[in-house]
Design a protein around this motif. Structure first.
Motif, PDB file in Angstrom:
ATOM      1  N   MET A 174     -15.624   2.985   5.956  1.00 25.88           N
ATOM      2  CA  MET A 174     -14.714   1.848   6.083  1.00 25.88           C
ATOM      3  C   MET A 174     -15.227   0.580   5.399  1.00 25.88           C
ATOM      4  O   MET A 174     -14.485  -0.398   5.275  1.00 25.88           O
ATOM      5  CB  MET A 174     -14.441   1.567   7.564  1.00 25.88           C
ATOM      6  N   ILE A 175     -16.491   0.598   4.976  1.00 25.19           N
ATOM      7  CA  ILE A 175     -17.041  -0.571   4.275  1.00 25.19           C
ATOM      8  C   ILE A 175     -16.171  -0.937   3.077  1.00 25.19           C
ATOM      9  O   ILE A 175     -15.872  -2.121   2.829  1.00 25.19           O
ATOM     10  CB  ILE A 175     -18.484  -0.285   3.810  1.00 25.19           C
ATOM     11  N   GLY A 176     -15.741   0.076   2.314  1.00 27.66           N
ATOM     12  CA  GLY A 176     -14.944  -0.179   1.110  1.00 27.66           C
ATOM     13  C   GLY A 176     -13.640  -0.897   1.382  1.00 27.66           C
ATOM     14  O   GLY A 176     -13.392  -1.997   0.858  1.00 27.66           O
ATOM     15  N   PRO A 177     -12.741  -0.311   2.203  1.00 25.81           N
ATOM     16  CA  PRO A 177     -11.473  -1.000   2.458  1.00 25.81           C
ATOM     17  C   PRO A 177     -11.622  -2.341   3.155  1.00 25.81           C
ATOM     18  O   PRO A 177     -10.851  -3.259   2.898  1.00 25.81           O
ATOM     19  CB  PRO A 177     -10.698  -0.002   3.332  1.00 25.81           C
ATOM     20  N   PHE A 178     -12.619  -2.485   4.028  1.00 25.92           N
ATOM     21  CA  PHE A 178     -12.827  -3.787   4.659  1.00 25.92           C
ATOM     22  C   PHE A 178     -13.220  -4.826   3.610  1.00 25.92           C
ATOM     23  O   PHE A 178     -12.760  -5.974   3.660  1.00 25.92           O
ATOM     24  CB  PHE A 178     -13.910  -3.705   5.730  1.00 25.92           C
ATOM     25  N   THR A 179     -14.059  -4.435   2.658  1.00 23.96           N
ATOM     26  CA  THR A 179     -14.502  -5.378   1.641  1.00 23.96           C
ATOM     27  C   THR A 179     -13.361  -5.781   0.714  1.00 23.96           C
ATOM     28  O   THR A 179     -13.301  -6.916   0.238  1.00 23.96           O
ATOM     29  CB  THR A 179     -15.647  -4.767   0.812  1.00 23.96           C
ATOM     30  N   ILE A 180     -12.441  -4.857   0.464  1.00 27.95           N
ATOM     31  CA  ILE A 180     -11.327  -5.137  -0.447  1.00 27.95           C
ATOM     32  C   ILE A 180     -10.173  -5.851   0.261  1.00 27.95           C
ATOM     33  O   ILE A 180      -9.731  -6.923  -0.141  1.00 27.95           O
ATOM     34  CB  ILE A 180     -10.813  -3.827  -1.075  1.00 27.95           C
ATOM     35  N   ARG A 224     -11.604  13.997  10.270  1.00 30.91           N
ATOM     36  CA  ARG A 224     -11.751  13.013  11.350  1.00 30.91           C
ATOM     37  C   ARG A 224     -12.221  11.680  10.809  1.00 30.91           C
ATOM     38  O   ARG A 224     -11.739  10.612  11.214  1.00 30.91           O
ATOM     39  CB  ARG A 224     -12.757  13.529  12.393  1.00 30.91           C
ATOM     40  N   VAL A 225     -13.193  11.736   9.891  1.00 29.37           N
ATOM     41  CA  VAL A 225     -13.684  10.502   9.271  1.00 29.37           C
ATOM     42  C   VAL A 225     -12.549   9.798   8.549  1.00 29.37           C
ATOM     43  O   VAL A 225     -12.402   8.568   8.630  1.00 29.37           O
ATOM     44  CB  VAL A 225     -14.850  10.816   8.310  1.00 29.37           C
ATOM     45  N   MET A 226     -11.702  10.567   7.870  1.00 34.22           N
ATOM     46  CA  MET A 226     -10.598   9.950   7.141  1.00 34.22           C
ATOM     47  C   MET A 226      -9.561   9.365   8.093  1.00 34.22           C
ATOM     48  O   MET A 226      -8.961   8.330   7.802  1.00 34.22           O
ATOM     49  CB  MET A 226      -9.943  10.963   6.210  1.00 34.22           C
ATOM     50  N   MET A 227      -9.348  10.021   9.247  1.00 30.89           N
ATOM     51  CA  MET A 227      -8.399   9.478  10.224  1.00 30.89           C
ATOM     52  C   MET A 227      -8.852   8.097  10.685  1.00 30.89           C
ATOM     53  O   MET A 227      -8.049   7.156  10.772  1.00 30.89           O
ATOM     54  CB  MET A 227      -8.271  10.422  11.413  1.00 30.89           C
ATOM     55  N   ILE A 228     -10.150   7.973  11.000  1.00 30.72           N
ATOM     56  CA  ILE A 228     -10.674   6.673  11.430  1.00 30.72           C
ATOM     57  C   ILE A 228     -10.691   5.701  10.265  1.00 30.72           C
ATOM     58  O   ILE A 228     -10.318   4.530  10.395  1.00 30.72           O
ATOM     59  CB  ILE A 228     -12.081   6.843  12.025  1.00 30.72           C
ATOM     60  N   PHE A 229     -11.122   6.199   9.103  1.00 33.52           N
ATOM     61  CA  PHE A 229     -11.150   5.395   7.888  1.00 33.52           C
ATOM     62  C   PHE A 229      -9.764   4.844   7.544  1.00 33.52           C
ATOM     63  O   PHE A 229      -9.625   3.723   7.047  1.00 33.52           O
ATOM     64  CB  PHE A 229     -11.683   6.262   6.746  1.00 33.52           C
ATOM     65  N   SER A 230      -8.725   5.640   7.833  1.00 35.83           N
ATOM     66  CA  SER A 230      -7.361   5.234   7.499  1.00 35.83           C
ATOM     67  C   SER A 230      -6.931   3.976   8.223  1.00 35.83           C
ATOM     68  O   SER A 230      -6.025   3.267   7.780  1.00 35.83           O
ATOM     69  CB  SER A 230      -6.384   6.370   7.831  1.00 35.83           C
ATOM     70  N   VAL A 231      -7.575   3.706   9.354  1.00 38.10           N
ATOM     71  CA  VAL A 231      -7.239   2.496  10.101  1.00 38.10           C
ATOM     72  C   VAL A 231      -7.663   1.250   9.335  1.00 38.10           C
ATOM     73  O   VAL A 231      -7.036   0.197   9.447  1.00 38.10           O
ATOM     74  CB  VAL A 231      -7.915   2.537  11.487  1.00 38.10           C
ATOM     75  N   ALA A 232      -8.727   1.370   8.540  1.00 37.32           N
ATOM     76  CA  ALA A 232      -9.306   0.198   7.885  1.00 37.32           C
ATOM     77  C   ALA A 232      -8.333  -0.554   6.984  1.00 37.32           C
ATOM     78  O   ALA A 232      -8.242  -1.783   7.067  1.00 37.32           O
ATOM     79  CB  ALA A 232     -10.556   0.605   7.102  1.00 37.32           C
ATOM     80  N   PRO A 233      -7.581   0.131   6.071  1.00 38.48           N
ATOM     81  CA  PRO A 233      -6.672  -0.637   5.214  1.00 38.48           C
ATOM     82  C   PRO A 233      -5.599  -1.401   5.975  1.00 38.48           C
ATOM     83  O   PRO A 233      -5.084  -2.407   5.475  1.00 38.48           O
ATOM     84  CB  PRO A 233      -6.030   0.461   4.325  1.00 38.48           C
ATOM     85  N   ALA A 234      -5.241  -0.922   7.178  1.00 36.86           N
ATOM     86  CA  ALA A 234      -4.238  -1.638   7.971  1.00 36.86           C
ATOM     87  C   ALA A 234      -4.863  -2.782   8.761  1.00 36.86           C
ATOM     88  O   ALA A 234      -4.312  -3.879   8.852  1.00 36.86           O
ATOM     89  CB  ALA A 234      -3.528  -0.672   8.917  1.00 36.86           C
ATOM     90  N   ILE A 235      -6.055  -2.512   9.334  1.00 38.07           N
ATOM     91  CA  ILE A 235      -6.716  -3.538  10.140  1.00 38.07           C
ATOM     92  C   ILE A 235      -7.258  -4.664   9.268  1.00 38.07           C
ATOM     93  O   ILE A 235      -7.198  -5.838   9.652  1.00 38.07           O
ATOM     94  CB  ILE A 235      -7.866  -2.913  10.958  1.00 38.07           C
ATOM     95  N   ALA A 236      -7.788  -4.303   8.090  1.00 43.01           N
ATOM     96  CA  ALA A 236      -8.500  -5.277   7.266  1.00 43.01           C
ATOM     97  C   ALA A 236      -7.672  -6.515   6.914  1.00 43.01           C
ATOM     98  O   ALA A 236      -8.128  -7.639   7.148  1.00 43.01           O
ATOM     99  CB  ALA A 236      -9.030  -4.604   6.003  1.00 43.01           C
ATOM    100  N   PRO A 237      -6.461  -6.379   6.349  1.00 44.40           N
ATOM    101  CA  PRO A 237      -5.710  -7.602   6.027  1.00 44.40           C
ATOM    102  C   PRO A 237      -5.270  -8.365   7.274  1.00 44.40           C
ATOM    103  O   PRO A 237      -5.161  -9.596   7.246  1.00 44.40           O
ATOM    104  CB  PRO A 237      -4.503  -7.079   5.238  1.00 44.40           C
ATOM    105  N   ILE A 238      -5.021  -7.629   8.370  1.00 46.88           N
ATOM    106  CA  ILE A 238      -4.676  -8.306   9.625  1.00 46.88           C
ATOM    107  C   ILE A 238      -5.871  -9.113  10.111  1.00 46.88           C
ATOM    108  O   ILE A 238      -5.738 -10.280  10.509  1.00 46.88           O
ATOM    109  CB  ILE A 238      -4.240  -7.282  10.689  1.00 46.88           C
TER     110      ILE A 238
END
Length: 426
Positions: free
Chosen positions: A33-39, A151-165
């Motif tokens: 999730m580091i990647g999507p959070f950073t972007i 499973r990692v991708m399921m959790i990771f998928s949350v990042a692009p939605a949470i990050a801009p919020i």
């Protein structure tokens, strides 16, 4: 679907575990999730950064493209370094440098210095995100590896939605610098969690730490036609979804007429699509061949991008706020994200299994193609194709078709020798 290697060429590995525990799963997902959070956390801050430094849309997009370009260039080295030094040491070192770049951004006096710090973040972030995928394959094989990747991708998928919020919420505390401080604190927590991971590459399985050896492994992997086809197919397939993320700051604010706290309107459908697709990948681990699942994902990507083009073409003009036209505009990206999720985790394992004795190098080069394309999407393509939702949708369709064509080429190339052997007289 993997290239066979003599058993003598495959190094000794750390003892495999039967199932992934919650701590390991969450830690590996947090690294991813580091990647999507950073972007994505930076998108809501674009307007304020532009106002303070006087940057236009193209200049501000370099905050994304500079990060992605640096990520792509260094991604070539992170995997081979982990083959030589061990997975854990490379991840911890990369996270440490990443934190310096992230907290340094809080003090950036100019847009140019901020972009340079984004380069520093990109150069180091891949040590966590790329090598964590190799750790999954080091620890698990077969269906369990696919389940954990899903499973990692399921959790990771949350990042692009949470990050801009999260970025929008952090802006409520003050100026844009709060965004970088918040992501830096997240990175610090991930660093602490990473120190508790086991080392998955024993010393006897490591490659020599020599420039010739590192470059040799990259050359061996990089000149493989199979690797080139699979990596390029993965890159274009993922681009059919990522083009919406790369252009999010323009799509949400200009094309949809929403505000800096409204990025959830685009990202929530994306996360629903990615999460449900990843869940299905985990369920299919024991009942479907990996190559067939990837093929279904590519076909779905073509169909969903085509449907998205149709939806935005028939949608009535936007009148602002929640409306029927807005629903049509975000439904297509949701279906695209679902389809891409079907192929993403399995094709990552496909790349790693092509070179079982050089997984780090395979992970690096397999990621490199996608990262280069993502950097071009963010810095060059996105500003050009976001003139309208129709142009953006057509671009996504083209990427899906290219990815599907490359994957089909790969399947034909792999099956041809098998068919020749079948028809050879005994």
């Amino acid at each position: 679907m993997t290239t066979p290697f003599p058993s003598s060429h495959v190094p000794a590995e750390a003892p495999r575990r039967q199932k992934a525990g919650a701590r390991i799963t969450l830690t590996l997902a947090s690294l991813a999730m580091i990647g999507p959070f950073t972007i994505d956390t930076v998108f809501p801050a674009f307007v304020r950064i532009g106002d303070e430094f006087g940057g236009d849309d193209i200049a501000l997009q370099q905050l994304i493209s500079a990060y992605l370009a640096a990520f792509a260039i260094m991604s070539v080295l992170h995997g081979p370094l982990s083959d030589a030094l061990g997975r854990k040491k490379v991840m911890i070192g990369g996270l440490t440098i990443y934190l310096i770049g992230m907290f340094g951004a809080v003090l950036a006096p100019t847009l140019g210095s901020l972009i340079l710090l984004r380069v520093m973040q990109g150069m180091s972030a891949g040590a966590a995100t790329i090598v964590s995928r190799v750790v999954i394959r080091d620890m698990f094989s077969g269906s369990e590896a696919q389940r954990l990747m899903a499973r990692v991708m399921m959790i990771f998928s949350v990042a692009p939605a949470i990050a801009p919020i999260l970025g929008g919420w952090l802006l409520l505390l003050g100026d844009w610098r709060w965004v970088f401080a918040g992501v830096g604190l997240y990175g610090l927590l991930v660093l602490v969690a990473t120190t508790r991971l086991p080392e998955t590459l024993p010393r006897e399985a490591r490659t020599p730490l020599r420039v010739g050896s590192l470059l040799g492994s990259l050359l061996h992997v990089g000149r493989s036609p199979v690797m080139l086809r699979v990596a390029a197919a993965s890159a274009f397939g993922f681009a059919s979804q990522f083009v919406f993320i790369a252009g999010a700051s323009i799509v949400v604010v200009r094309l949809l007429g929403l505000g800096e706290q409204d990025f959830w309107v685009l990202f929530l459908p994306l996360i629903l699509g990615m999460t449900s697709g990843a869940w299905l990948v985990g369920r299919a681990a024991d009942v479907m061949d990996r190559a067939r699942l990837i093929t279904i994902g590519f076909v779905g990507a073509v169909l969903s991008t085509g449907l998205n083009l149709l939806l935005v073409s028939i949608a009535p003009p936007f009148t602002g706020g929640l409306s029927w036209s807005l629903l049509l505009a975000v439904s297509g990206p949701m279906l695209i994200a679902f389809s891409v999720a079907l192929l993403f985790a399995p094709i990552q394992l496909e790349v790693l299994d092509l070179f079982p004795h050089e997984r780090g190098a395979a992970a690096s080069l397999g990621t490199f193609f996608g990262l280069v394309l993502n950097a071009l999407l963010a810095g060059v393509v996105a500003p050009l194709v976001t003139a309208s939702l129709q142009v953006l949708a057509l671009t996504a369709l083209c990427f899906a078709v290219l990815g599907t064509a490359l994957w089909s080429w790969h399947l034909r190339a792999v099956r041809a020798p098998q068919e020749i052997r079948v028809h050879e007289p005994s």
